[in-house]
Design an enzyme around this catalytic site. Structure first.
Site, PDB file in Angstrom:
ATOM      1  N   CYS A 122       0.847  -1.195   0.000  1.00  0.00           N
ATOM      2  CA  CYS A 122       0.000   0.000   0.000  1.00  0.00           C
ATOM      3  C   CYS A 122       0.881   1.243   0.000  1.00  0.00           C
ATOM      4  O   CYS A 122       1.888   1.297   0.711  1.00  0.00           O
ATOM      5  CB  CYS A 122      -0.881  -0.022   1.247  1.00  0.00           C
ATOM      6  SG  CYS A 122      -1.979   1.389   1.406  1.00  0.00           S
ATOM      7  N   HIS A 165      -9.396  -4.010  -1.223  1.00  0.00           N
ATOM      8  CA  HIS A 165      -8.380  -3.179  -0.566  1.00  0.00           C
ATOM      9  C   HIS A 165      -8.846  -1.722  -0.520  1.00  0.00           C
ATOM     10  O   HIS A 165      -8.757  -1.061   0.522  1.00  0.00           O
ATOM     11  CB  HIS A 165      -7.056  -3.325  -1.330  1.00  0.00           C
ATOM     12  CG  HIS A 165      -5.911  -2.568  -0.757  1.00  0.00           C
ATOM     13  ND1 HIS A 165      -4.870  -3.173  -0.084  1.00  0.00           N
ATOM     14  CD2 HIS A 165      -5.618  -1.236  -0.778  1.00  0.00           C
ATOM     15  CE1 HIS A 165      -3.991  -2.252   0.290  1.00  0.00           C
ATOM     16  NE2 HIS A 165      -4.423  -1.060  -0.127  1.00  0.00           N
ATOM     17  N   GLU A 166      -9.365  -1.204  -1.638  1.00  0.00           N
ATOM     18  CA  GLU A 166      -9.794   0.202  -1.697  1.00  0.00           C
ATOM     19  C   GLU A 166     -11.079   0.437  -0.899  1.00  0.00           C
ATOM     20  O   GLU A 166     -11.223   1.478  -0.252  1.00  0.00           O
ATOM     21  CB  GLU A 166      -9.955   0.664  -3.151  1.00  0.00           C
ATOM     22  CG  GLU A 166      -8.682   0.574  -3.985  1.00  0.00           C
ATOM     23  CD  GLU A 166      -7.440   1.175  -3.348  1.00  0.00           C
ATOM     24  OE1 GLU A 166      -7.553   2.159  -2.580  1.00  0.00           O
ATOM     25  OE2 GLU A 166      -6.338   0.660  -3.610  1.00  0.00           O
TER      26      GLU A 166
END
Length: 192
Positions: A122, A165-166
């Site tokens: 990330c 993830h987002e």
């Protein structure tokens, strides 16, 4: 109409979207790093047709494009507590299928399949990667910025992981919140 044709029509709505439909040029913003409070706070739902949300969508895409190896970026990562993110996994070597570049507002996972573990990194946690279990197939519903059109898309493998993830970022979660423990966190070996 069969389920397969429904899925194709739904996915086409995302495929037709492009950043040029935002009618505003994106600015490159600074990426916020952990432990910034905005990264651990759930973002607010947004009006996808609001001018500030359209501007944010363009800024997210512009920032993602200049960030090597970046396949997605959420509003909290640029310091904005909002449920908006962009994804584009098309150039990543792990990609099997994708929908190109798109931005979603107020996105939620409506269906998911069995979990698989894989390594994630990330931009907001640049020195670490982690082994995270995520669904290998998801259906996500969200609104397109600018038009506000509500869409659903089915994603698999790497794109499904990027979407989850987002969405986590928009919910105030980092991949570190999803690892099984310290043994699943690793120093980043390659800097892009």
């Amino acid at each position: 109409m069969s389920a397969g044709s429904d899925e194709r029509l739904v996915d086409d709505a995302v495929g037709r979207w492009s950043e040029s439909s935002l009618v505003v040029e994106g600015r490159v913003l600074d990426v916020v790093r952990a432990p910034a409070a905005v990264l651990s706070t759930a973002g607010a739902e947004v009006d996808p047709t609001a001018p500030d949300v359209v501007r944010l969508a363009a800024d997210l895409v512009a920032t993602m494009r200049v960030s090597p190896g970046c396949v997605g970026l959420a509003a909290p990562q640029v310091g904005v507590g909002a449920q908006v993110f962009c994804v584009d996994v098309s150039e990543h070597p792990k990609t099997r299928g994708h929908h190109g570049t798109f931005v979603l507002c107020n996105a939620v996972v409506t269906e998911s399949s069995r979990n698989e573990k894989a390594r994630e990194g990330c931009m907001s946690v640049p020195d670490l990667t982690g082994d995270v279990k995520r669904a290998s197939r998801v259906v996500v519903r969200g609104a397109l910025p600018g038009t506000g059109e509500v869409v659903e898309l089915a994603a698999e493998a790497f794109e499904a992981r990027a979407l989850q993830h987002e969405i986590d970022h928009c919910d105030g979660l980092l991949f570190l919140d999803r690892v099984a423990g310290a043994h699943a966190v690793h120093p980043r070996k390659t800097y892009l």
